[in-house]
Scaffold this motif. Structure first.
Motif, mmCIF file in Angstrom:
data_model
loop_
_atom_site.group_PDB
_atom_site.id
_atom_site.type_symbol
_atom_site.label_atom_id
_atom_site.label_comp_id
_atom_site.label_asym_id
_atom_site.label_seq_id
_atom_site.Cartn_x
_atom_site.Cartn_y
_atom_site.Cartn_z
ATOM 1 N N TYR A 371 -34.408 -3.650 9.443
ATOM 2 C CA TYR A 371 -33.948 -2.847 10.581
ATOM 3 C C TYR A 371 -32.900 -1.825 10.175
ATOM 4 C CZ TYR A 371 -32.590 -1.881 15.421
ATOM 5 O OH TYR A 371 -32.322 -1.262 16.619
ATOM 6 N N PRO A 372 -31.864 -2.205 9.395
ATOM 7 C CA PRO A 372 -30.873 -1.195 9.018
ATOM 8 C C PRO A 372 -31.484 -0.031 8.243
ATOM 9 C CG PRO A 372 -29.981 -3.387 8.668
ATOM 10 C CD PRO A 372 -31.440 -3.560 8.983
ATOM 11 N N ARG A 373 -32.423 -0.312 7.335
ATOM 12 C CA ARG A 373 -33.062 0.773 6.593
ATOM 13 C C ARG A 373 -33.743 1.763 7.532
ATOM 14 N NH1 ARG A 373 -37.905 0.090 3.774
ATOM 15 N NH2 ARG A 373 -38.569 -1.129 5.585
ATOM 16 N N LEU A 374 -34.372 1.235 8.564
ATOM 17 C CA LEU A 374 -35.125 2.078 9.481
ATOM 18 C C LEU A 374 -34.220 2.967 10.311
ATOM 19 C CD1 LEU A 374 -38.030 2.640 10.479
ATOM 20 C CD2 LEU A 374 -37.668 0.879 12.222
ATOM 21 N N TYR A 375 -33.079 2.444 10.748
ATOM 22 C CA TYR A 375 -32.229 3.152 11.714
ATOM 23 C C TYR A 375 -30.910 3.655 11.140
ATOM 24 C CZ TYR A 375 -35.442 1.412 15.247
ATOM 25 O OH TYR A 375 -36.563 1.153 16.003
ATOM 26 N N GLU A 376 -30.596 3.334 9.887
ATOM 27 C CA GLU A 376 -29.322 3.748 9.300
ATOM 28 C C GLU A 376 -29.474 4.732 8.154
ATOM 29 O OE1 GLU A 376 -26.266 0.785 8.392
ATOM 30 O OE2 GLU A 376 -27.364 -0.666 9.573
ATOM 31 N N THR A 377 -30.674 5.053 7.765
ATOM 32 C CA THR A 377 -30.868 5.945 6.622
ATOM 33 C C THR A 377 -31.648 7.186 7.038
ATOM 34 O OG1 THR A 377 -32.954 4.915 5.917
ATOM 35 C CG2 THR A 377 -30.906 3.947 5.067
ATOM 36 N N GLY A 378 -31.599 8.198 6.189
ATOM 37 C CA GLY A 378 -32.360 9.419 6.430
ATOM 38 C C GLY A 378 -31.574 10.535 7.084
ATOM 39 N N TRP A 379 -30.352 10.255 7.536
ATOM 40 C CA TRP A 379 -29.601 11.288 8.242
ATOM 41 C C TRP A 379 -29.159 12.436 7.336
ATOM 42 C CZ3 TRP A 379 -31.663 9.907 12.252
ATOM 43 C CH2 TRP A 379 -31.615 8.611 12.767
ATOM 44 N N PRO A 380 -28.749 12.195 6.084
ATOM 45 C CA PRO A 380 -28.443 13.346 5.211
ATOM 46 C C PRO A 380 -29.666 14.230 4.965
ATOM 47 C CG PRO A 380 -27.450 11.347 4.339
ATOM 48 C CD PRO A 380 -28.368 10.921 5.437
ATOM 49 N N GLU A 381 -30.829 13.607 4.758
ATOM 50 C CA GLU A 381 -32.048 14.390 4.542
ATOM 51 C C GLU A 381 -32.409 15.193 5.787
ATOM 52 O OE1 GLU A 381 -32.455 10.649 1.954
ATOM 53 O OE2 GLU A 381 -31.579 11.220 3.874
ATOM 54 N N LEU A 382 -32.235 14.587 6.949
ATOM 55 C CA LEU A 382 -32.498 15.294 8.205
ATOM 56 C C LEU A 382 -31.574 16.500 8.343
ATOM 57 C CD1 LEU A 382 -33.696 15.410 11.158
ATOM 58 C CD2 LEU A 382 -31.741 13.978 11.813
ATOM 59 N N THR A 383 -30.292 16.281 8.122
ATOM 60 C CA THR A 383 -29.316 17.364 8.270
ATOM 61 C C THR A 383 -29.580 18.476 7.266
ATOM 62 O OG1 THR A 383 -27.684 15.754 9.035
ATOM 63 C CG2 THR A 383 -26.860 17.898 8.340
ATOM 64 N N ASP A 384 -29.865 18.109 6.025
ATOM 65 C CA ASP A 384 -30.116 19.122 4.996
ATOM 66 C C ASP A 384 -31.347 19.956 5.341
ATOM 67 O OD1 ASP A 384 -27.940 18.209 3.621
ATOM 68 O OD2 ASP A 384 -29.091 17.047 2.151
ATOM 69 N N ALA A 385 -32.407 19.307 5.808
ATOM 70 C CA ALA A 385 -33.638 20.035 6.119
ATOM 71 C C ALA A 385 -33.431 21.028 7.258
ATOM 72 C CB ALA A 385 -34.751 19.052 6.458
ATOM 73 N N VAL A 386 -32.747 20.605 8.312
ATOM 74 C CA VAL A 386 -32.519 21.495 9.451
ATOM 75 C C VAL A 386 -31.532 22.598 9.074
ATOM 76 C CG1 VAL A 386 -31.718 21.614 11.831
ATOM 77 C CG2 VAL A 386 -33.049 19.648 11.073
ATOM 78 N N THR A 387 -30.532 22.274 8.270
ATOM 79 C CA THR A 387 -29.565 23.293 7.846
ATOM 80 C C THR A 387 -30.248 24.364 7.004
ATOM 81 O OG1 THR A 387 -27.783 21.649 7.868
ATOM 82 C CG2 THR A 387 -27.393 23.675 6.630
ATOM 83 N N ARG A 388 -31.119 23.959 6.103
ATOM 84 C CA ARG A 388 -31.854 24.946 5.293
ATOM 85 C C ARG A 388 -32.702 25.848 6.184
ATOM 86 N NH1 ARG A 388 -32.713 20.498 1.852
ATOM 87 N NH2 ARG A 388 -34.813 20.229 2.721
#
Length: 500
Positions: A371-388
């Motif tokens: 559960y933590p992997r599913l809901y606690e990870t991926g936010w840096p990748e999300l932010t970087d993709a939208v920022t680019r």
């Protein structure tokens, strides 16, 4: 268990209450509470903020208000305060959750003590609380549902203590006032505490002890949360009572037939589930706990309410502590040869559900349920993709652009992580985020993040990319789409985009 005979509070049948309460099993109980707190503190910096933490933090930092659709203002305020005082520190941010969970372990043991439980019963109640998958894993996060079980358990403990003392002619009405103060915090955390309070009052009126209803201090205690909730209720009324809409959404998300089985799973495989069922039977049938029979009916009333109206299984987690305590007292004079091996087996699941795995292991083995992997990870990748994607826009488009996220958790992540990276304010038509407002009238360029298509509402669209992550999580796979020229003004369009 030391007991003494006394007349029932309403002149009814004789009941027996412990006098005095058994000695507090201070060392083992406090050690258990400290171990739980230490474990959660050690794991606090693991991974990243969970979806609801991001939402609470965004709400507190950027949209602090007297009320919200799905939660109340206490936790958003606390999240914003901690982030301001200790910026970027997951340890400081999650410390209150760890402390609340460790304290819940101790209070569950104190309930068992008030019931007449000896040291063995107190330790068993504390251990069951510590081994509950929901209570332990939720203690890793600063969320409203983390604080609620401690609040409910503490309120019940104070009430049980008042009843025991009153049964021996000792009036401690300050305990009732303490219940009112905790209820004031609880109603600013989640509205579900109103169901508990109503069930307690109704059950007490029907089954006794009715003496508590005659105490002026009780009604002062009732008035405290009512008065403090006025601003929140005003916000709800001004916004069309969105909490009722949230209740409808929760009902549609959950299968009522699975409410009880899932709640028992949350309480703990083997020990927790067994103690919950047995504890309810003890409260309803045990002569030794006759004075507290209303707690059994309170449990049933809360359960029936959420079965009828719809609710999540974790809404019952605040009752785990009292059920564990009652069951432990019922078992205190029986052999414990099977109990402690069962506790060891029960520890496997909650520990495995915590963020204990290295992320590179989870990346190589996506089949591992975590559960933590599913809901606690991926936010840096999300932010970087939208920022680019945002920085790739021409300057004149950047000035008119807003970010719209499909869900509240994507919006929370982009609001919290994206603003320092240079992203504009984030909007979302999902649940509570919708109430934070629509994009401004001149925002005719939208970077949309999600899997839902908005092509019917804009004249031009262009797919810019997809969020990639080495881990399976909620961020991975979301599309980034550039929409331009809304087909309608935002005041008309925004209600059409709203989702629950």
């Amino acid at each position: 268990m030391h007991t003494s005979a006394t007349t029932g509070f309403d002149g009814a049948a004789t009941v027996r209450l412990p006098r005095p309460a058994p000695p507090f099993a201070r060392t083992p109980v406090l050690v258990l509470g400290a171990l739980v707190t230490a474990l959660l503190v050690v794991l606090a910096p693991r991974y990243d903020l969970v979806t609801d933490e991001l939402y609470f933090l965004a709400a507190g930092k950027f949209h602090l208000d007297w009320g919200y659709m799905d939660q109340q203002p206490l936790v958003p305020f606390l999240a914003a305060f901690l982030d301001t005082a200790f910026p970027g520190s997951l340890l400081a941010f999650r410390l209150p959750a760890a402390l609340a969970t460790g304290l819940g372990v101790v209070v569950a043991a104190l309930v068992a003590r008030e019931f007449g439980g000896n040291g063995k019963a107190q330790v068993l109640a504390a251990a069951a609380y510590a081994l509950s998958p929901w209570l332990l894993v939720n203690g890793h996060w600063l969320t409203a549902s983390t604080m609620e079980p401690l609040q409910w358990t503490a309120m019940i403990w104070l009430l049980v203590r008042w009843i025991r003392l009153h049964g021996h002619g000792i009036r401690r009405d300050r305990l009732l006032l303490g219940i009112g103060l905790i209820a004031a915090l609880a109603v600013q955390t989640k509205f579900q505490v109103v169901v508990l309070c109503a069930a307690l009052l109704l059950s007490t009126a029907i089954t006794g002890p009715r003496a508590v209803l005659a105490r002026p201090a009780l009604w002062v205690a009732v008035a405290i949360p009512v008065v403090t909730a006025v601003p929140t209720l005003w916000w709800q009324a001004a916004n069309g009572w969105p909490a009722l809409e949230m209740g409808t959404a929760v009902n549609e998300e959950n299968d009522r037939l699975l409410l009880v089985p899932t709640a028992l799973f949350y309480s703990g495989i083997v020990v927790g589930a067994v103690l919950c069922c047995y504890g309810l039977a003890v409260l309803l049938r045990s002569p030794a706990l006759h004075a507290y029979r209303f707690l059994g009916w309170t449990t049933l009333a809360v359960l029936v309410f959420f079965l009828v109206t719809g609710g999540r299984p974790n809404y019952l987690a605040g009752l785990f502590g009292v059920l564990f305590a009652a069951a432990s007292v019922g078992l205190q004079h029986r052999s414990g040869k099977l109990l402690w091996p069962a506790c060891a087996i029960s520890a496997v699941l909650p520990l495995a559900m915590l963020p204990v795995y290295p992320l590179d292991v989870l990346a190589r083995h996506p089949e591992i349920p975590n559960y933590p992997r599913l809901y606690e990870t991926g936010w840096p990748e999300l932010t970087d993709a939208v920022t680019r994607a945002y920085r790739a826009l021409p300057p004149e488009q950047q000035r008119r652009a807003v970010v719209v996220a499909e869900t509240y958790y994507l919006a929370g992540a982009l609001d919290v992580r994206g603003r320092p990276a240079g992203l504009p304010r984030v909007y979302s038509p999902h649940r509570g985020y919708w109430f934070f407002g629509a994009p401004p009238a001149d925002a005719d360029v939208v970077l949309y993040v999600g899997k839902r298509s908005l092509s019917d509402h804009f004249r031009r669209s262009q797919r810019l990319g997809k969020v990639e992550s080495g881990l399976v999580n909620m961020a991975r796979g979301n599309e980034i789409t550039l929409y331009q020229a809304p087909a309608q003004p935002w005041p008309e369009l925004w209600p059409r985009l709203r989702t629950l």
